[in-house]
Design a protein around this motif. Structure first.
Motif, PDB file in Angstrom:
ATOM      1  N   ASP A  47       0.836  -1.200   0.000  1.00  0.00           N
ATOM      2  CA  ASP A  47       0.000   0.000   0.000  1.00  0.00           C
ATOM      3  C   ASP A  47       0.872   1.251   0.000  1.00  0.00           C
ATOM      4  N   VAL A  48       2.030   1.154   0.668  1.00  0.00           N
ATOM      5  CA  VAL A  48       2.985   2.267   0.770  1.00  0.00           C
ATOM      6  C   VAL A  48       4.395   1.678   0.837  1.00  0.00           C
ATOM      7  N   ALA A  49       5.353   2.356   0.215  1.00  0.00           N
ATOM      8  CA  ALA A  49       6.765   1.982   0.348  1.00  0.00           C
ATOM      9  C   ALA A  49       7.476   3.023   1.201  1.00  0.00           C
ATOM     10  N   ILE A  50       8.385   2.549   2.028  1.00  0.00           N
ATOM     11  CA  ILE A  50       9.238   3.439   2.816  1.00  0.00           C
ATOM     12  C   ILE A  50      10.669   3.200   2.351  1.00  0.00           C
ATOM     13  N   GLU A  51      11.301   4.256   1.807  1.00  0.00           N
ATOM     14  CA  GLU A  51      12.587   4.136   1.139  1.00  0.00           C
ATOM     15  C   GLU A  51      13.682   4.868   1.926  1.00  0.00           C
ATOM     16  N   PHE A  52      14.626   4.113   2.471  1.00  0.00           N
ATOM     17  CA  PHE A  52      15.790   4.660   3.153  1.00  0.00           C
ATOM     18  C   PHE A  52      17.019   3.961   2.609  1.00  0.00           C
ATOM     19  N   THR A  53      17.617   4.514   1.559  1.00  0.00           N
ATOM     20  CA  THR A  53      18.832   3.912   1.014  1.00  0.00           C
ATOM     21  C   THR A  53      19.933   4.964   0.974  1.00  0.00           C
ATOM     22  N   GLY A  54      20.549   5.167  -0.179  1.00  0.00           N
ATOM     23  CA  GLY A  54      21.646   6.127  -0.283  1.00  0.00           C
ATOM     24  C   GLY A  54      21.511   6.981  -1.520  1.00  0.00           C
ATOM     25  N   PRO A  55      22.383   7.962  -1.675  1.00  0.00           N
ATOM     26  CA  PRO A  55      22.270   8.916  -2.785  1.00  0.00           C
ATOM     27  C   PRO A  55      22.388   8.283  -4.164  1.00  0.00           C
ATOM     28  N   ASP A  56      23.067   7.141  -4.263  1.00  0.00           N
ATOM     29  CA  ASP A  56      23.269   6.516  -5.571  1.00  0.00           C
ATOM     30  C   ASP A  56      22.063   5.706  -6.038  1.00  0.00           C
ATOM     31  N   THR A  57      21.251   5.250  -5.105  1.00  0.00           N
ATOM     32  CA  THR A  57      20.133   4.365  -5.449  1.00  0.00           C
ATOM     33  C   THR A  57      18.763   4.973  -5.210  1.00  0.00           C
ATOM     34  N   ALA A  58      18.700   6.036  -4.433  1.00  0.00           N
ATOM     35  CA  ALA A  58      17.405   6.571  -4.011  1.00  0.00           C
ATOM     36  C   ALA A  58      16.509   6.954  -5.178  1.00  0.00           C
ATOM     37  N   LEU A  59      17.044   7.703  -6.136  1.00  0.00           N
ATOM     38  CA  LEU A  59      16.213   8.196  -7.229  1.00  0.00           C
ATOM     39  C   LEU A  59      15.559   7.043  -7.984  1.00  0.00           C
ATOM     40  N   GLY A  60      16.333   6.036  -8.359  1.00  0.00           N
ATOM     41  CA  GLY A  60      15.785   4.900  -9.078  1.00  0.00           C
ATOM     42  C   GLY A  60      14.727   4.167  -8.279  1.00  0.00           C
ATOM     43  N   ASN A  61      14.979   4.013  -6.983  1.00  0.00           N
ATOM     44  CA  ASN A  61      14.007   3.339  -6.116  1.00  0.00           C
ATOM     45  C   ASN A  61      12.693   4.112  -6.044  1.00  0.00           C
ATOM     46  N   ILE A  62      12.806   5.412  -5.872  1.00  0.00           N
ATOM     47  CA  ILE A  62      11.618   6.256  -5.756  1.00  0.00           C
ATOM     48  C   ILE A  62      10.803   6.211  -7.052  1.00  0.00           C
ATOM     49  N   LEU A  63      11.492   6.367  -8.172  1.00  0.00           N
ATOM     50  CA  LEU A  63      10.788   6.372  -9.461  1.00  0.00           C
ATOM     51  C   LEU A  63      10.112   5.034  -9.729  1.00  0.00           C
ATOM     52  N   LYS A  64      10.758   3.940  -9.323  1.00  0.00           N
ATOM     53  CA  LYS A  64      10.171   2.620  -9.549  1.00  0.00           C
ATOM     54  C   LYS A  64       8.867   2.465  -8.774  1.00  0.00           C
ATOM     55  N   CYS A  65       8.843   2.945  -7.548  1.00  0.00           N
ATOM     56  CA  CYS A  65       7.613   2.900  -6.751  1.00  0.00           C
ATOM     57  C   CYS A  65       6.524   3.754  -7.398  1.00  0.00           C
ATOM     58  N   ILE A  66       6.881   4.972  -7.769  1.00  0.00           N
ATOM     59  CA  ILE A  66       5.913   5.897  -8.353  1.00  0.00           C
ATOM     60  C   ILE A  66       5.335   5.333  -9.649  1.00  0.00           C
ATOM     61  N   GLU A  67       6.196   4.806 -10.497  1.00  0.00           N
ATOM     62  CA  GLU A  67       5.755   4.291 -11.794  1.00  0.00           C
ATOM     63  C   GLU A  67       4.862   3.060 -11.665  1.00  0.00           C
ATOM     64  N   ASN A  68       4.938   2.397 -10.517  1.00  0.00           N
ATOM     65  CA  ASN A  68       4.085   1.238 -10.275  1.00  0.00           C
ATOM     66  C   ASN A  68       2.892   1.560  -9.380  1.00  0.00           C
ATOM     67  N   GLY A  69       2.655   2.856  -9.185  1.00  0.00           N
ATOM     68  CA  GLY A  69       1.459   3.287  -8.476  1.00  0.00           C
ATOM     69  C   GLY A  69       1.496   3.109  -6.974  1.00  0.00           C
ATOM     70  N   VAL A  70       2.684   2.991  -6.408  1.00  0.00           N
ATOM     71  CA  VAL A  70       2.805   2.792  -4.967  1.00  0.00           C
ATOM     72  C   VAL A  70       3.277   4.086  -4.307  1.00  0.00           C
ATOM     73  N   PRO A  71       2.494   4.665  -3.396  1.00  0.00           N
ATOM     74  CA  PRO A  71       2.941   5.853  -2.668  1.00  0.00           C
ATOM     75  C   PRO A  71       4.260   5.563  -1.965  1.00  0.00           C
ATOM     76  N   VAL A  72       5.161   6.529  -1.980  1.00  0.00           N
ATOM     77  CA  VAL A  72       6.482   6.284  -1.403  1.00  0.00           C
ATOM     78  C   VAL A  72       6.894   7.410  -0.463  1.00  0.00           C
ATOM     79  N   VAL A  73       7.356   6.990   0.703  1.00  0.00           N
ATOM     80  CA  VAL A  73       7.925   7.870   1.714  1.00  0.00           C
ATOM     81  C   VAL A  73       9.431   7.684   1.647  1.00  0.00           C
ATOM     82  N   SER A  74      10.185   8.758   1.443  1.00  0.00           N
ATOM     83  CA  SER A  74      11.638   8.636   1.324  1.00  0.00           C
ATOM     84  C   SER A  74      12.358   9.515   2.339  1.00  0.00           C
TER      85      SER A  74
END
Length: 239
Positions: A47-74
């Motif tokens: 229902d929601v993703a919570i994203e805590f990674t690093g500067p090199d991976t964060a953007l890709g992770n966030i976009l992947k959640c958004i593009e799949n319709g999952v609200p994301v907290v980063s």
């Protein structure tokens, strides 16, 4: 609520403990060792993703959640130069995104105090301002995202400061941020206004990660079933 944890280090474990205690279910846990499990199919369980990674991976992770319709907290820092990409993706996908450099409720109240104090001090040029932040030695970025947020708030409200630097200031227009890395400090931020007569200091000290983790879960609860871009200010003061 079904939660995906993108980033399952110390913060991810703390978030899991609090989320489960509140009755939520963790349906996906992604860390550096199982990134292949972060697929469109797996993330859509949440229902929601919570994203805590690093500067090199964060953007890709966030976009992947958004593009799949999952609200994301980063809460990842060091990627904000790509903010416009996330903003565009949220609009294009009619998605939901919430970002904060720090999810601690105490820190976010501290942000409001910091802005108010800077507004008060703008008419008193005899006071110079500097910042100090202390974190554990495993923290990769310096200054911290929280320190940058505090600095930008000061710059917005104190016209005599034109920019921040991560060292001692060389002229009156620079805002100094002094970064220290000392174990086991989870996070201390100090803003000090100094004059020849006296000092005014505000300080936030985290005792552990529970405040950050608890705030991230509260943010996820807020974001479920919403659309658009939000901040912790929306969570705490309405949005």
């Amino acid at each position: 609520m079904k939660i995906a944890l993108i980033g399952y280090g110390k913060m991810g474990h703390a978030i899991e403990e609090i989320a489960v205690a509140k009755g939520h279910e963790i349906v996906l846990k992604i860390n550096i060792d199982n990134t292949e499990e972060f697929t469109s199919q797996s993330i859509k369980q949440a229902d929601v993703a919570i994203e805590f990674t690093g500067p090199d991976t964060a953007l890709g992770n966030i976009l992947k959640c958004i593009e799949n319709g999952v609200p994301v907290v980063s809460g990842s820092t060091g990627w904000l130069d790509k903010w416009s990409e996330v903003e565009g993706a949220v609009k294009e996908n009619e998605a939901a995104f919430l970002y904060s450099s720090n999810y601690s409720i105490g820190v976010n109240l501290f942000f409001e105090v910091n802005k108010y104090l800077a507004r008060l001090m703008k008419d008193y040029p005899d006071y110079d301002v500097e910042m100090e932040e202390i974190h554990h030695t495993q923290k990769k970025d310096a200054p911290s995202g929280t320190a940058i947020s505090l600095a930008e708030q000061i710059l917005e409200n104190l016209p005599r400061k034109k920019g921040w630097i991560n060292e001692a200031a060389h002229n009156a227009e620079e805002l100094a941020i002094i970064s220290k890395r000392i174990d086991p400090a989870p996070g201390t931020h100090v803003v000090t206004y100094k004059s020849d007569i006296d000092d005014i200091e505000i300080k936030h000290t985290a005792h552990n990660r529970k405040g950050f983790a608890s705030g991230a879960v509260v943010a996820a609860e807020f974001l479920e079933n919403r659309k658009g871009i939000y901040s912790m200010r929306d969570v705490l003061f309405g949005g």
